[in-house]
Write a protein that holds these residues in place. Structure first.
Motif, PDB file in Angstrom:
ATOM      1  N   UNK A  58      12.164 -18.414  -6.643  1.00  0.00           N
ATOM      2  CA  UNK A  58      13.601 -18.489  -6.863  1.00  0.00           C
ATOM      3  C   UNK A  58      14.383 -17.632  -5.869  1.00  0.00           C
ATOM      4  N   UNK A  59      13.829 -16.485  -5.503  1.00  0.00           N
ATOM      5  CA  UNK A  59      14.513 -15.617  -4.538  1.00  0.00           C
ATOM      6  C   UNK A  59      14.297 -16.074  -3.104  1.00  0.00           C
ATOM      7  N   UNK A  60      13.267 -16.870  -2.871  1.00  0.00           N
ATOM      8  CA  UNK A  60      12.999 -17.358  -1.526  1.00  0.00           C
ATOM      9  C   UNK A  60      12.310 -16.357  -0.626  1.00  0.00           C
ATOM     10  N   UNK A  61      11.549 -15.430  -1.211  1.00  0.00           N
ATOM     11  CA  UNK A  61      10.840 -14.425  -0.411  1.00  0.00           C
ATOM     12  C   UNK A  61       9.488 -14.965   0.038  1.00  0.00           C
ATOM     13  N   UNK A  62       9.131 -14.817   1.304  1.00  0.00           N
ATOM     14  CA  UNK A  62       7.854 -15.353   1.783  1.00  0.00           C
ATOM     15  C   UNK A  62       6.649 -14.458   1.537  1.00  0.00           C
ATOM     16  N   UNK A  63       6.886 -13.175   1.160  1.00  0.00           N
ATOM     17  CA  UNK A  63       5.784 -12.222   0.966  1.00  0.00           C
ATOM     18  C   UNK A  63       5.957 -11.468  -0.358  1.00  0.00           C
ATOM     19  N   UNK A  64       4.846 -10.839  -0.803  1.00  0.00           N
ATOM     20  CA  UNK A  64       4.915  -9.891  -1.920  1.00  0.00           C
ATOM     21  C   UNK A  64       3.977  -8.731  -1.627  1.00  0.00           C
ATOM     22  N   UNK A  65       4.095  -7.663  -2.438  1.00  0.00           N
ATOM     23  CA  UNK A  65       3.267  -6.460  -2.297  1.00  0.00           C
ATOM     24  C   UNK A  65       2.852  -5.993  -3.688  1.00  0.00           C
ATOM     25  N   UNK A  66       1.729  -5.264  -3.776  1.00  0.00           N
ATOM     26  CA  UNK A  66       1.273  -4.805  -5.099  1.00  0.00           C
ATOM     27  C   UNK A  66       0.392  -3.565  -4.994  1.00  0.00           C
ATOM     28  N   UNK A  67       0.345  -2.796  -6.105  1.00  0.00           N
ATOM     29  CA  UNK A  67      -0.692  -1.811  -6.378  1.00  0.00           C
ATOM     30  C   UNK A  67      -1.705  -2.452  -7.331  1.00  0.00           C
ATOM     31  N   UNK A  68      -2.933  -1.935  -7.338  1.00  0.00           N
ATOM     32  CA  UNK A  68      -3.934  -2.475  -8.258  1.00  0.00           C
ATOM     33  C   UNK A  68      -3.526  -2.301  -9.720  1.00  0.00           C
ATOM     34  N   UNK A 127      17.127  -9.874 -11.969  1.00  0.00           N
ATOM     35  CA  UNK A 127      16.029  -9.611 -11.053  1.00  0.00           C
ATOM     36  C   UNK A 127      16.056 -10.569  -9.865  1.00  0.00           C
ATOM     37  N   UNK A 128      16.355 -11.830 -10.146  1.00  0.00           N
ATOM     38  CA  UNK A 128      16.448 -12.824  -9.074  1.00  0.00           C
ATOM     39  C   UNK A 128      17.641 -12.522  -8.174  1.00  0.00           C
TER      40      UNK A 128
END
Length: 430
Positions: free
Chosen positions: A85-95, A345-346
């Motif tokens: 919905x936001x159109x972001x091509x990447x994401x990031x995370x912690x375990x 959030x979006x």
């Protein structure tokens, strides 16, 4: 379990005013220049609590008594719907963002791997990519005295087991970087701290990570995220210059780069663009956490960016330095605890993306107009002349320089830096 799109009322991707992913800017598309990423932790882990009150967001996967792995699957469904919905091509995370901690390291790592399999399917279906992964080596009680810098080598070993798992998963998911944030790598008081020993431990830990990166064939960048304090009183990765000195001492300056955050720069007494320019000057620029801090508050507020001039100057320095390679703009930002509607959030992410796109267009004007760069070139042009070249090449001594001044009758006079004129010029581009 809820359907993936049942959480948000929005059903279509956000319509941007400035962000056009395929628009060409300075030889690349906007998507390639900005490389937006949405972080998992603030968006889906933080429940809206603060030191004086409990959670306000009431996310379904936060509900007490629920099955932790079922909630983790639900969270992944909602996360990828937000990315769409936001159109972001990447994401990031912690375990620890993506899967619950188990009774043992093995169980914890298996939980992460199971959600990693979910990610792999969703990434293949959506085309969304992983900008970077990282291990949470600061939240659990065992890390209260640090991870790599802990006085207990068993804690060091446990942290190594976590990093090994997440680094390998990041590699398997074709992540483009791996980040190490030393959230507890510092001290509260020197009365119980052996600084030299802790620095050696941290240097050894990072060398182990570098060795394992090459062993498994991970081609992405390893990044350290500088921050001067909070949660510890003093953290060893204080700012970009401090990180570079540390990397140089332990032979890592060719192996590790930095992930810079605006809010952390402020806490260190710097501007965002200072840290970016310093990283370029030292050859360790990697990636960016794009948020802002409240300059009236002395802690890490992680607000969504809305200062157009500040973001434009940051992008100006990034692009003049060569732009991103494996890095990007990661929104390490969180809603205010009163913004409780899921659609907030979006919209917060989408509006931040639009602001960055607008800032990119301003940076393009600055670069094309060339007035700022021209002033800097003119100010230092003497160093391109014979005397400047001889000095920097080490071909003249102190005696020779003194003699040159006397023999040639040199009487250099100061010239204006024109700071106010340049500051006014920047505002005109806005």
């Amino acid at each position: 379990m809820s359907a993936p799109n049942a959480y948000f009322t929005l059903t279509e991707p956000h319509q941007f005013q400035y962000y056009q992913p395929q628009r060409m800017v300075l030889g690349k598309t906007m998507e390639q220049q900005l490389r937006f990423a949405i972080c998992y932790w603030h968006s889906f882990v933080w429940p809206g609590l603060d030191p004086f009150g409990g959670e306000t967001f009431m996310r379904p996967w936060h509900a007490a008594g629920g099955d932790p792995m079922e909630q983790a699957h639900h969270k992944a469904d909602v996360a990828f719907e937000l990315f769409r919905l936001a159109g972001a091509p990447f994401f990031t995370f912690h375990d620890r963002d993506i899967a619950p901690e188990g009774q043992t390291l093995r169980e914890s790592n298996l939980n992460v791997r199971r959600i990693g399999e979910v990610f792999a399917r969703k990434m293949a279906d959506s085309g969304i990519k992983l900008l970077w992964g990282t291990a949470n080596l600061f939240s659990n009680r065992r890390y209260m005295s640090g991870a790599a810098t802990n006085p207990d080598p068993e804690v060091f070993a446990y942290a190594a087991g976590q990093v090994k798992n997440v680094l390998e998963l990041t590699h398997e998911l074709k992540g483009e970087n791996y980040v190490l944030w030393g959230g507890r790598e510092g001290y509260e008081t020197l009365l119980n701290t052996h600084v030299g020993r802790e620095l050696d431990q941290l240097g050894r830990f990072l060398n182990l990570v570098v060795e394992h990166k090459h062993k498994i064939g991970f081609k992405g960048a390893l990044l350290i995220e500088p921050k001067p304090a909070e949660p510890t009183k003093h953290q060893y990765d204080y700012d970009v210059a401090t990180v570079y000195g540390f990397l140089k001492r332990y032979g890592l300056e060719k192996e590790v780069q930095v992930n810079i955050e605006q809010n952390h720069a402020l806490l260190a007494g710097h501007t965002f663009e200072h840290e970016i320019e310093m990283a370029h000057a030292l050859g360790i620029f990697g990636s960016i956490d794009m948020n802002r801090g409240d300059e009236m508050l002395g802690w890490d507020t992680d607000q969504f960016p809305n200062n157009l001039q500040q973001v434009a100057l940051a992008l100006y320095h990034i692009i003049r330095g060569g732009g991103f390679t494996s890095g990007g703009l990661n929104f390490d930002a969180k809603l205010r605890r009163q913004s409780i509607d899921p659609d907030d959030l979006v919209l917060a992410h989408a509006e931040a993306m639009d602001l960055c796109a607008r800032a990119l267009l301003i940076a393009e004007k600055m670069i094309a107009d060339d007035q700022l760069s021209a002033h800097v070139r003119a100010r230092y042009q003497g160093w391109d002349g014979e005397l400047g070249r001889e000095i920097l090449a080490g071909r003249v001594s102190l005696d020779q320089l003194a003699a040159t001044v006397e023999q040639q009758g040199l009487d250099p006079q100061p010239r204006s830096g024109r700071q106010e004129r340049l500051e006014a010029l920047v505002t005109r581009y806005l």
